[in-house]
Design an enzyme around this catalytic site. Structure first.
Site, PDB file in Angstrom:
ATOM      1  N   GLY A 161      16.508  33.353  69.987  1.00  0.00           N
ATOM      2  CA  GLY A 161      15.734  32.151  70.296  1.00  0.00           C
ATOM      3  C   GLY A 161      14.750  32.391  71.420  1.00  0.00           C
ATOM      4  N   SER A 167      22.000  26.876  70.086  1.00  0.00           N
ATOM      5  CA  SER A 167      21.851  25.438  69.817  1.00  0.00           C
ATOM      6  C   SER A 167      20.370  25.132  69.629  1.00  0.00           C
ATOM      7  CB  SER A 167      22.348  24.577  70.987  1.00  0.00           C
ATOM      8  OG  SER A 167      21.986  23.223  70.771  1.00  0.00           O
ATOM      9  N   GLY A 190      36.892  31.060  73.059  1.00  0.00           N
ATOM     10  CA  GLY A 190      38.023  31.841  72.545  1.00  0.00           C
ATOM     11  C   GLY A 190      37.772  33.329  72.732  1.00  0.00           C
ATOM     12  N   TYR A 217      22.795  15.512  70.246  1.00  0.00           N
ATOM     13  CA  TYR A 217      22.597  16.648  71.160  1.00  0.00           C
ATOM     14  C   TYR A 217      23.238  16.382  72.523  1.00  0.00           C
ATOM     15  CZ  TYR A 217      19.822  20.122  73.873  1.00  0.00           C
ATOM     16  OH  TYR A 217      19.401  21.139  74.685  1.00  0.00           O
ATOM     17  N   LYS A 235      26.469  18.419  74.043  1.00  0.00           N
ATOM     18  CA  LYS A 235      26.389  19.250  75.256  1.00  0.00           C
ATOM     19  C   LYS A 235      27.409  18.781  76.292  1.00  0.00           C
ATOM     20  CE  LYS A 235      23.008  22.261  74.464  1.00  0.00           C
ATOM     21  NZ  LYS A 235      23.198  23.723  74.499  1.00  0.00           N
TER      22      LYS A 235
HETATM   23  P1  NAD Z   1      15.782  27.962  70.480  1.00  0.00           P
HETATM   24  O1  NAD Z   1      15.904  27.049  69.323  1.00  0.00           O
HETATM   25  O2  NAD Z   1      14.556  28.798  70.591  1.00  0.00           O
HETATM   26  O3  NAD Z   1      17.038  28.915  70.617  1.00  0.00           O
HETATM   27  C1  NAD Z   1      18.318  28.578  70.156  1.00  0.00           C
HETATM   28  C2  NAD Z   1      18.819  29.728  69.320  1.00  0.00           C
HETATM   29  O4  NAD Z   1      20.151  29.421  68.868  1.00  0.00           O
HETATM   30  C3  NAD Z   1      17.968  29.962  68.075  1.00  0.00           C
HETATM   31  O5  NAD Z   1      17.661  31.330  67.959  1.00  0.00           O
HETATM   32  C4  NAD Z   1      18.862  29.496  66.931  1.00  0.00           C
HETATM   33  O6  NAD Z   1      18.595  30.174  65.720  1.00  0.00           O
HETATM   34  C5  NAD Z   1      20.252  29.798  67.503  1.00  0.00           C
HETATM   35  N1  NAD Z   1      21.310  29.007  66.890  1.00  0.00           N
HETATM   36  C6  NAD Z   1      21.357  27.665  66.721  1.00  0.00           C
HETATM   37  N2  NAD Z   1      22.491  27.310  66.087  1.00  0.00           N
HETATM   38  C7  NAD Z   1      23.183  28.456  65.860  1.00  0.00           C
HETATM   39  C8  NAD Z   1      24.438  28.764  65.251  1.00  0.00           C
HETATM   40  N3  NAD Z   1      25.200  27.794  64.715  1.00  0.00           N
HETATM   41  N4  NAD Z   1      24.844  30.049  65.220  1.00  0.00           N
HETATM   42  C9  NAD Z   1      24.081  31.032  65.748  1.00  0.00           C
HETATM   43  N5  NAD Z   1      22.886  30.823  66.331  1.00  0.00           N
HETATM   44  C10 NAD Z   1      22.440  29.545  66.388  1.00  0.00           C
HETATM   45  O7  NAD Z   1      15.932  27.017  71.783  1.00  0.00           O
HETATM   46  P2  NAD Z   1      15.848  27.413  73.323  1.00  0.00           P
HETATM   47  O8  NAD Z   1      14.817  26.544  73.932  1.00  0.00           O
HETATM   48  O9  NAD Z   1      15.744  28.885  73.480  1.00  0.00           O
HETATM   49  O10 NAD Z   1      17.260  26.900  73.845  1.00  0.00           O
HETATM   50  C11 NAD Z   1      18.304  27.804  74.175  1.00  0.00           C
HETATM   51  C12 NAD Z   1      19.454  27.046  74.824  1.00  0.00           C
HETATM   52  O11 NAD Z   1      18.999  26.426  76.026  1.00  0.00           O
HETATM   53  C13 NAD Z   1      20.026  25.933  73.958  1.00  0.00           C
HETATM   54  O12 NAD Z   1      21.422  25.878  74.130  1.00  0.00           O
HETATM   55  C14 NAD Z   1      19.398  24.684  74.529  1.00  0.00           C
HETATM   56  O13 NAD Z   1      20.196  23.537  74.309  1.00  0.00           O
HETATM   57  C15 NAD Z   1      19.283  25.039  75.998  1.00  0.00           C
HETATM   58  N6  NAD Z   1      18.210  24.299  76.661  1.00  0.00           N
HETATM   59  C16 NAD Z   1      16.908  24.657  76.506  1.00  0.00           C
HETATM   60  C17 NAD Z   1      15.907  23.929  77.141  1.00  0.00           C
HETATM   61  C18 NAD Z   1      14.457  24.307  77.030  1.00  0.00           C
HETATM   62  O14 NAD Z   1      13.608  23.619  77.612  1.00  0.00           O
HETATM   63  N7  NAD Z   1      14.093  25.358  76.335  1.00  0.00           N
HETATM   64  C19 NAD Z   1      16.252  22.821  77.929  1.00  0.00           C
HETATM   65  C20 NAD Z   1      17.589  22.477  78.044  1.00  0.00           C
HETATM   66  C21 NAD Z   1      18.562  23.234  77.424  1.00  0.00           C
END
Ligand code: NAD
Ligand code: UDP
Length: 318
Positions: free
Chosen positions: A10, A75, A102, A145, A149
């Site tokens: 991601g 996520s 786990g 969401y 979380k």
């Molecule tokens: P993103 O969508 O680019 O990255 C999330 C990655 O998780 C993706 O590559 C997706 O394919 C993978 N993924 C989702 N569900 C999955 C599953 N069931 N099994 C395996 N892989 C799975 O989003 P991001 O912005 O890089 O966010 C990364 C994390 O940071 C997330 O947990 C998000 O909630 C948290 N977050 C991000 C922000 C932000 O501003 N970017 C803000 C708050 C929290």
């Protein structure tokens, strides 16, 4: 150390992988690519310290050999996805977190959970401190969401208390930078791609809602420090440079030379419950981790605009 990153393909996960590899660690990225992309990790395929496993972490998963740290980032994170795939989001943050914990227990690994400013909901305390318990609507479209979380945080604490698993919780505020998806739906990809196309920016509501935008390398630095620290309890990582969304749009138009201005549009359904103000209190990160954001908005946004310009050329050529 050998470090597993769920969500490693991601936006944030791929940048974290780059940083961990640069620090000399070995990285195993696990991702089902639901919102991530192999392009984000294409530059790592020949790196012997890096491996990728395509897997949905809502299903049980196993990694051979020792694991020292797990960064659990898997996520979807865009409000557009909260309505499109809410059950997948709830599964990955509940079952996926359960599986990651786990593994942490079995391997004796420390787990870092990517939580979010969304646990504060539409906050009644400003700026948001980690001891604020939040104001979340469980029933609205963001509920899937936000509550998932919050559950993930509670589960991490339960594993910590019950099984002595070492956990770190980072509450991430709005982050931007290269490798965000063009069609992600979040405000940064929307506004930058609209501006580069010469379109008016789609500001939802009256644009008076605020956000504070953190450049991705700053976030990754905060995550890295937290992962290596002894800090118990949640830590906000975000940039306290708060601005209204309207002002943010004006800054994007100025930075791209877009003369098309701004369109004020009604808040779409998936945006109901849109937090009206958001800004991190970063005292804990500053005092406990020695962390503060270092990349000025104009510099980070310049890099981001360059990224989206190339993405748009790529999309046009495709
Ligand atoms: P993103 O969508 O680019 O990255 C999330 C990655 O998780 C993706 O590559 C997706 O394919 C993978 N993924 C989702 N569900 C999955 C599953 N069931 N099994 C395996 N892989 C799975 O989003 P991001 O912005 O890089 O966010 C990364 C994390 O940071 C997330 O947990 C998000 O909630 C948290 N977050 C991000 C922000 C932000 O501003 N970017 C803000 C708050 C929290
Ligand atoms: N927003 C907007 N136009 C867009 C996309 C988003 O005005 O095209 C607003 C949205 O309503 C919110 C803010 O920008 O107030 C940030 O939205 P984003 O999806 O980036 O993240 P959020 O902080 O809401 O999770």
């Amino acid at each position: 150390m050998r470090i597993v990153i769920t969500g490693g393909a991601g936006f944030v996960g791929s940048h974290l992988g780059d940083r961990l590899l640069a620090e000399g660690h070995e990285v195993v990225a696990i991702d089902n690519l639901v919102t991530g992309s192999l392009r984000n990790i294409a530059h790592l395929t020949d790196n012997p310290q890096f491996s990728f496993v395509k897997h949905d972490v809502s299903e049980p998963f196993f990694v051979d050999g020792p694991v020292d740290r797990i960064a659990h980032l898997a996520s979807p994170a865009s409000p557009v996805d909260f309505l499109r795939i809410p059950i997948q989001i709830m599964k990955v943050n509940s079952l996926g977190t359960y599986h990651a914990l786990g593994m942490a227990r079995k391997k004796g690994a420390r787990l870092l959970l990517a939580s979010t400013s969304e646990v504060y909901g539409d906050p009644l305390v400003h700026p948001q401190t980690e001891d604020y318990n939040g104001n979340v609507n469980t029933l609205g479209p963001r509920g899937a969401y936000d509550e998932a979380k919050r559950f993930a945080e509670a589960l991490a604490m339960a594993y910590h208390r019950m099984h002595d698993v070492e956990v770190r919780i980072v509450r991430i505020f709005n982050t931007y930078g290269p490798r965000m998806r063009l069609d992600d739906g979040r405000v940064v990809p929307n506004f930058v791609s609209q501006a580069l196309r010469g379109d008016a920016l789609t500001v939802f509501g009256d644009g008076a809602q605020t956000r504070s935008f953190c450049y991705v390398s700053d976030l990754v630095d905060g995550i890295y420090r937290l992962l290596q620290s002894d800090v118990d309890g949640p830590v906000n990582i975000g940039n306290p440079d708060e601005m209204t969304i309207r002002e943010f749009g004006e800054r994007i138009n100025a930075a791209t030379g877009n003369a098309a201005g701004i369109d004020l549009l009604p808040l779409p359904y998936e945006r109901s419950g849109d937090p009206s103000r958001r800004c991190p209190d970063i005292t804990r990160a500053q005092t406990l981790l020695g962390w503060a954001p270092a990349v000025p908005f104009d510099e980070g946004m310049g890099e981001t605009i360059r990224w989206f310009r190339t993405e748009l050329e790529h999309a046009g050529a495709g």
